[in-house]
Design a protein around this motif. Structure first.
Motif, mmCIF file in Angstrom:
data_model
loop_
_atom_site.group_PDB
_atom_site.id
_atom_site.type_symbol
_atom_site.label_atom_id
_atom_site.label_comp_id
_atom_site.label_asym_id
_atom_site.label_seq_id
_atom_site.Cartn_x
_atom_site.Cartn_y
_atom_site.Cartn_z
ATOM 1 N N LYS A 124 2.784 15.904 -14.209
ATOM 2 C CA LYS A 124 3.637 14.738 -15.099
ATOM 3 C C LYS A 124 4.908 13.628 -13.655
ATOM 4 C CE LYS A 124 4.317 15.960 -19.609
ATOM 5 N NZ LYS A 124 3.981 17.480 -20.055
ATOM 6 N N GLN A 125 5.407 14.702 -12.893
ATOM 7 C CA GLN A 125 6.050 13.407 -12.497
ATOM 8 C C GLN A 125 4.945 12.826 -10.998
ATOM 9 O OE1 GLN A 125 7.919 16.793 -9.614
ATOM 10 N NE2 GLN A 125 9.283 14.469 -8.776
ATOM 11 N N HIS A 126 3.913 13.759 -10.449
ATOM 12 C CA HIS A 126 2.793 13.544 -9.982
ATOM 13 C C HIS A 126 1.841 12.603 -9.999
ATOM 14 C CE1 HIS A 126 4.140 16.133 -6.853
ATOM 15 N NE2 HIS A 126 4.139 16.833 -7.015
ATOM 16 N N LYS A 127 1.954 12.521 -11.505
ATOM 17 C CA LYS A 127 1.109 11.634 -11.913
ATOM 18 C C LYS A 127 1.694 10.245 -12.642
ATOM 19 C CE LYS A 127 -1.854 14.256 -15.321
ATOM 20 N NZ LYS A 127 -2.430 14.562 -16.475
ATOM 21 N N LEU A 128 2.820 10.141 -12.261
ATOM 22 C CA LEU A 128 4.267 8.880 -12.871
ATOM 23 C C LEU A 128 4.015 8.585 -11.185
ATOM 24 C CD1 LEU A 128 5.610 7.486 -14.974
ATOM 25 C CD2 LEU A 128 7.262 8.836 -13.897
ATOM 26 N N ALA A 129 4.589 9.406 -10.257
ATOM 27 C CA ALA A 129 4.558 8.684 -8.976
ATOM 28 C C ALA A 129 3.302 8.285 -8.444
ATOM 29 C CB ALA A 129 4.887 9.955 -7.993
ATOM 30 N N GLY A 130 1.788 8.737 -8.524
ATOM 31 C CA GLY A 130 0.364 8.309 -7.937
ATOM 32 C C GLY A 130 0.397 6.848 -8.798
ATOM 33 N N PHE A 131 0.590 6.846 -10.424
ATOM 34 C CA PHE A 131 0.911 5.761 -10.551
ATOM 35 C C PHE A 131 1.104 4.609 -10.389
ATOM 36 C CE2 PHE A 131 2.508 2.380 -14.319
ATOM 37 C CZ PHE A 131 1.265 1.502 -14.842
ATOM 38 N N TYR A 132 2.654 4.604 -10.135
ATOM 39 C CA TYR A 132 3.359 2.989 -9.349
ATOM 40 C C TYR A 132 2.791 3.057 -8.143
ATOM 41 C CZ TYR A 132 6.782 2.499 -13.420
ATOM 42 O OH TYR A 132 6.682 2.896 -14.340
ATOM 43 N N ARG A 133 3.092 3.901 -7.007
ATOM 44 C CA ARG A 133 1.708 3.773 -5.531
ATOM 45 C C ARG A 133 0.834 2.890 -5.998
ATOM 46 N NH1 ARG A 133 2.068 8.715 -4.582
ATOM 47 N NH2 ARG A 133 3.938 9.147 -4.245
ATOM 48 N N GLY A 134 0.041 3.570 -7.070
ATOM 49 C CA GLY A 134 -1.172 2.686 -6.999
ATOM 50 C C GLY A 134 -1.011 0.910 -7.546
ATOM 51 N N MET A 135 -0.065 0.922 -8.690
ATOM 52 C CA MET A 135 0.355 -0.168 -9.175
ATOM 53 C C MET A 135 1.017 -1.023 -7.912
ATOM 54 S SD MET A 135 -0.721 -0.654 -12.410
ATOM 55 C CE MET A 135 0.683 -2.127 -12.506
ATOM 56 N N GLY A 136 1.646 -0.728 -7.241
ATOM 57 C CA GLY A 136 2.337 -0.948 -5.761
ATOM 58 C C GLY A 136 1.548 -1.836 -5.017
ATOM 59 N N LEU A 137 0.393 -0.441 -4.246
ATOM 60 C CA LEU A 137 -1.005 -0.736 -3.788
ATOM 61 C C LEU A 137 -1.302 -2.492 -4.546
ATOM 62 C CD1 LEU A 137 -1.930 2.199 -2.047
ATOM 63 C CD2 LEU A 137 -0.123 0.945 -1.132
ATOM 64 N N THR A 138 -1.320 -1.885 -6.165
ATOM 65 C CA THR A 138 -2.453 -3.077 -5.953
ATOM 66 C C THR A 138 -1.554 -4.969 -6.072
ATOM 67 O OG1 THR A 138 -3.610 -1.800 -7.259
ATOM 68 C CG2 THR A 138 -3.866 -4.182 -8.134
ATOM 69 N N GLY A 139 -0.542 -3.950 -6.795
ATOM 70 C CA GLY A 139 0.279 -5.721 -5.929
ATOM 71 C C GLY A 139 0.968 -6.740 -4.653
ATOM 72 N N ILE A 140 0.688 -5.351 -3.679
ATOM 73 C CA ILE A 140 0.877 -5.941 -2.252
ATOM 74 C C ILE A 140 -0.555 -6.574 -2.061
ATOM 75 C CG2 ILE A 140 1.052 -5.129 -0.121
ATOM 76 C CD1 ILE A 140 3.338 -4.025 -0.588
ATOM 77 N N ILE A 141 -1.526 -5.988 -2.212
ATOM 78 C CA ILE A 141 -3.024 -7.000 -2.071
ATOM 79 C C ILE A 141 -3.324 -7.550 -2.083
ATOM 80 C CG2 ILE A 141 -5.594 -6.477 -1.711
ATOM 81 C CD1 ILE A 141 -4.538 -3.124 -0.841
ATOM 82 N N LEU A 142 -3.903 -7.729 -4.245
ATOM 83 C CA LEU A 142 -3.983 -8.455 -4.801
ATOM 84 C C LEU A 142 -3.098 -9.951 -5.099
ATOM 85 C CD1 LEU A 142 -6.402 -8.894 -7.042
ATOM 86 C CD2 LEU A 142 -4.781 -7.469 -8.569
ATOM 87 N N LEU A 143 -1.878 -9.642 -5.642
ATOM 88 C CA LEU A 143 -1.510 -11.114 -5.749
ATOM 89 C C LEU A 143 -0.869 -12.190 -4.731
ATOM 90 C CD1 LEU A 143 1.113 -9.366 -7.806
ATOM 91 C CD2 LEU A 143 -0.462 -10.768 -9.055
ATOM 92 N N PRO A 144 -0.952 -11.376 -3.120
ATOM 93 C CA PRO A 144 -0.886 -13.045 -2.045
ATOM 94 C C PRO A 144 -2.131 -13.323 -2.136
ATOM 95 C CG PRO A 144 0.439 -10.941 -2.008
ATOM 96 C CD PRO A 144 -0.472 -10.147 -2.994
ATOM 97 N N VAL A 145 -3.365 -12.304 -2.526
ATOM 98 C CA VAL A 145 -4.473 -13.011 -2.801
ATOM 99 C C VAL A 145 -5.134 -13.945 -3.528
ATOM 100 C CG1 VAL A 145 -7.346 -12.614 -2.859
ATOM 101 C CG2 VAL A 145 -5.851 -10.768 -1.863
ATOM 102 N N LEU A 146 -4.211 -14.358 -5.129
ATOM 103 C CA LEU A 146 -4.052 -14.314 -5.804
ATOM 104 C C LEU A 146 -3.800 -15.962 -5.678
ATOM 105 C CD1 LEU A 146 -4.138 -11.905 -9.304
ATOM 106 C CD2 LEU A 146 -6.027 -13.529 -8.659
ATOM 107 N N GLY A 147 -2.419 -15.897 -5.790
ATOM 108 C CA GLY A 147 -1.813 -16.695 -4.797
ATOM 109 C C GLY A 147 -2.557 -18.258 -4.242
ATOM 110 N N TYR A 148 -3.250 -17.504 -2.834
ATOM 111 C CA TYR A 148 -4.201 -18.319 -2.419
ATOM 112 C C TYR A 148 -5.642 -18.670 -3.218
ATOM 113 C CZ TYR A 148 -7.464 -19.580 1.026
ATOM 114 O OH TYR A 148 -8.420 -19.676 1.832
ATOM 115 N N MET A 149 -6.043 -18.242 -4.089
ATOM 116 C CA MET A 149 -6.807 -18.283 -4.843
ATOM 117 C C MET A 149 -6.286 -19.535 -6.155
ATOM 118 S SD MET A 149 -9.010 -14.972 -5.401
ATOM 119 C CE MET A 149 -9.736 -15.528 -6.794
ATOM 120 N N LEU A 150 -4.972 -19.799 -6.129
ATOM 121 C CA LEU A 150 -4.938 -20.519 -6.716
ATOM 122 C C LEU A 150 -4.883 -21.845 -6.019
ATOM 123 C CD1 LEU A 150 -1.546 -18.705 -8.919
ATOM 124 C CD2 LEU A 150 -3.370 -19.808 -10.785
#
Length: 194
Positions: free
Chosen positions: A44-70
């Motif tokens: 469960k620990q590794h699944k939880l860490a994997g989820f947050y790592r994936g969300m973090g990388l998605t936020g770092i990449i996606l939200l600046p792109v969405l800011g530019y698109m806005l």
């Protein structure tokens, strides 16, 4: 010595041997149960860490792109709001990655149960702090954007943004609830062992 005494001595030795074996079996069983509980919690620990790592990388990449698109969308959103949107996404993403690192850096199998339980309690506590920090940072970004949409008088854009906010909150809170439940089960696995 009579044969009856020899027989009683043999029975006594066998009984003592059985007690020793019983204690050894109980000790081995307890160790195996602790290891099994730690392995379940570790999964469960590794699944939880994997989820947050994936969300973090998605936020770092996606939200600046969405800011530019806005900024390029033609809704006349000021550049500073779009930059704030992207930077907030990066900040939340970094917090998620740091949390994932904290969650995964401890090996529950190789540590004493009490230390593992303390770590799992911290995971739950930091998970709450992370959720609150994310909501606060999101509010810092979304309040000015909503005021901008309101001031433009374009009700369809405002309704679309409100719909997006409601959908985002529903998805975010659902994911948060599931991950919180996973962290609680991780803690329960370790506590069942104690």
């Amino acid at each position: 010595m009579n044969p009856h005494d020899n027989e009683l001595d043999d029975i006594r030795r066998q009984w003592q041997s059985m007690q020793t074996n019983q204690q050894r079996l109980e000790s081995t069983n307890r160790q195996l149960m602790q290891r099994l509980s730690a392995e379940r919690a570790g999964t469960k620990q590794h699944k939880l860490a994997g989820f947050y790592r994936g969300m973090g990388l998605t936020g770092i990449i996606l939200l600046p792109v969405l800011g530019y698109m806005l900024y390029k969308s033609g809704m006349s959103i000021p550049l500073w709001m779009c930059i704030l949107y992207g930077c907030t996404g990066i900040a939340i993403g970094i917090l998620d990655i740091l949390f994932a690192s904290f969650v995964s850096r401890t090996d529950y199998i190789d540590m004493p149960v009490k230390e593992a339980i303390v770590h799992a309690h911290k995971v739950l506590l930091y998970q709450s702090w992370l959720r609150n920090a994310g909501m606060l940072l999101a509010a810092v970004v979304l309040v000015p954007i909503f005021f901008h949409f309101y001031n433009t008088g374009n009700n369809s854009v405002l309704i679309g943004a409100a719909t997006g906010l409601v959908a985002g909150l529903a998805i975010g809170l659902t994911l948060n609830f599931r991950k919180r439940r996973m962290a609680k089960r991780m803690l329960a696995d370790l506590e069942n062992d104690d």
